[in-house]
Design a protein around this motif. Sequence first.
Motif, PDB file in Angstrom:
ATOM      1  N   THR A  33       0.825  -1.203   0.000  1.00 23.75           N
ATOM      2  CA  THR A  33       0.000   0.000   0.000  1.00 23.75           C
ATOM      3  C   THR A  33       0.862   1.256   0.000  1.00 23.75           C
ATOM      4  O   THR A  33       0.588   2.215  -0.733  1.00 23.75           O
ATOM      5  CB  THR A  33      -0.931   0.009   1.226  1.00 23.75           C
ATOM      6  OG1 THR A  33      -1.808  -1.129   1.150  1.00 23.75           O
ATOM      7  CG2 THR A  33      -1.774   1.280   1.260  1.00 23.75           C
ATOM      8  N   GLU A  34       1.918   1.273   0.802  1.00 20.67           N
ATOM      9  CA  GLU A  34       2.796   2.433   0.863  1.00 20.67           C
ATOM     10  C   GLU A  34       3.478   2.673  -0.478  1.00 20.67           C
ATOM     11  O   GLU A  34       3.633   3.819  -0.921  1.00 20.67           O
ATOM     12  CB  GLU A  34       3.852   2.252   1.963  1.00 20.67           C
ATOM     13  CG  GLU A  34       3.316   2.324   3.381  1.00 20.67           C
ATOM     14  CD  GLU A  34       2.497   1.086   3.773  1.00 20.67           C
ATOM     15  OE1 GLU A  34       2.664   0.030   3.106  1.00 20.67           O
ATOM     16  OE2 GLU A  34       1.694   1.185   4.715  1.00 20.67           O
ATOM     17  N   TYR A  37       1.052   4.266  -2.872  1.00 17.98           N
ATOM     18  CA  TYR A  37       0.902   5.702  -2.609  1.00 17.98           C
ATOM     19  C   TYR A  37       2.026   6.482  -3.296  1.00 17.98           C
ATOM     20  O   TYR A  37       1.796   7.529  -3.909  1.00 17.98           O
ATOM     21  CB  TYR A  37       0.942   5.986  -1.109  1.00 17.98           C
ATOM     22  CG  TYR A  37      -0.298   5.585  -0.349  1.00 17.98           C
ATOM     23  CD1 TYR A  37      -1.565   5.758  -0.895  1.00 17.98           C
ATOM     24  CD2 TYR A  37      -0.211   5.047   0.933  1.00 17.98           C
ATOM     25  CE1 TYR A  37      -2.701   5.389  -0.196  1.00 17.98           C
ATOM     26  CE2 TYR A  37      -1.346   4.683   1.644  1.00 17.98           C
ATOM     27  CZ  TYR A  37      -2.587   4.849   1.072  1.00 17.98           C
ATOM     28  OH  TYR A  37      -3.705   4.497   1.765  1.00 17.98           O
ATOM     29  N   GLY A  43      -4.022   4.186  -2.784  1.00 17.33           N
ATOM     30  CA  GLY A  43      -3.869   2.811  -2.345  1.00 17.33           C
ATOM     31  C   GLY A  43      -4.750   1.868  -3.130  1.00 17.33           C
ATOM     32  O   GLY A  43      -5.512   2.273  -4.015  1.00 17.33           O
ATOM     33  N   LYS A  44      -4.687   0.589  -2.789  1.00 19.84           N
ATOM     34  CA  LYS A  44      -5.422  -0.432  -3.536  1.00 19.84           C
ATOM     35  C   LYS A  44      -6.922  -0.194  -3.499  1.00 19.84           C
ATOM     36  O   LYS A  44      -7.604  -0.247  -4.535  1.00 19.84           O
ATOM     37  CB  LYS A  44      -5.099  -1.820  -2.975  1.00 19.84           C
ATOM     38  CG  LYS A  44      -5.758  -2.951  -3.759  1.00 19.84           C
ATOM     39  CD  LYS A  44      -5.329  -4.309  -3.235  1.00 19.84           C
ATOM     40  CE  LYS A  44      -5.986  -5.421  -4.052  1.00 19.84           C
ATOM     41  NZ  LYS A  44      -5.570  -6.780  -3.561  1.00 19.84           N
TER      42      LYS A  44
END
Length: 341
Positions: A33-34, A37, A43-44
Motif C-alpha cells: 500500500t505504501e 501511494y 492505495g489499492k
Amino acid sequence: MAGVVHRHHHFARRGYRQRVYVERTKPLEQYTTEELYVRFRFGKADIEYLVNLLRPKLQHRTQRSHGLSVEDQILIALRFYACGTFYQVLGDYMGVVKSAVCDVVRDVSIALASLVNEFVSFPKDNQIAQAKRSFFLLGNMPNTIGAIDCTHVHIQAPRENEWEFINRKGRHSINVQLVCDADLIITNCVVKWPGSVHDARILRESALYRDLQTNRPDRIILGDSAYPLLPWLMTPFLTANTPAQARFNTAHCRARCAIERLNGVLKRRFACLNYLRAEPQKACNITLACIDLHNIATKRNVPLCADNDAPEPLGDPNQPPAFCQNEQTGRATRYTHCKCK
C-alpha cells in the motif's frame, strides 16, 4: 519447402513482423500500500474505487488485440498524473506502447473531466455553517466559506494562438482559478483561460462571480490584492493604518493560506501539473482530472507527506483589477469585519 522460404522473405521485404506481446506489470499485486501511494498517489482500495467509478466510460466492448482493462488504464493514467514523465518512459514501465499511453491519458482525463460537477461543488445550504466554522478556527475570520486564487499550469507552446498563452513570467501556461474550503477541498474551478489572462478577469467572467453578485449571500470568500474588493470578496488592506486593520490583515492571511497550501499540495500530489507536454484542450482535461482526483483523495483521507504541503508563491499584486463596482460596499463590509477583530 522452397515456397515457405520464399514467403518468409516476401513478408520480410514488406515489413511484416510477428507481433510480440510484452507481459504487463501488475502493480496491485506487486506493491505494498505504501509503495502504491508513492507511485500512483492512491492505495489499492482507492484504485478499485476509481476503477468502478470509471468502468462505464472506459470499458472496452471487445477484448481484441489484447485491449487494456479498465484497471490497466487507471493505473497508467495515475502514474502519468503522479510523475508527468514522457509517454515512452511510462510505456516501458507499464509494459505498453507509447501510443497506448497517449490514448489512455486522453481517455481517462476526459472521463474524469466529465465528472467535475459531481466532485467539485460550492458549499450547499446545509454545509455553510460548517464551512464558516472551519475558517473561523483556521484564521478567526467570520462568515468565510472559501479562499480564491489562480495557479498557472505550464504547457508546451501551442500551435495556435501561441502568444495568448504567454504569462507574465514569459512561459506558456493555462491560468486556473480555484476556490477551496478550510480542509483544502476544491469547491469551484475554472480551467480554460490562457496564461496571459489576469486573475481578476477570470473571476469577472465566471459563473461564480455572476452567482455571488446576484444572490449577495451572508458569506464571503477571501482573495489577495489582485482581486477587487466586493461585498462577498474580502481583500487585505494594502496599508494597515490602525491596529484593527493590522489584526484584520493577520486573520485574513491565516485563513487565506488555505488556497496557497492547496496549490502546493495539488502540484506535488500530481507532478504532471508542473509542466504538460500537451495542447491547451488536453492540458485542461488533465488539469480537471487532477482536480477531481485531489478531492477524491482528500475525502478518502489518502495520506500525503507533510513536505508536500508547501505554499506556492503569491500572485502579482501590481496588476489592479479592471473593474471596481461594489467596492464602496466592499469597504463597508471589510470595515465591519475589521471591527469584529
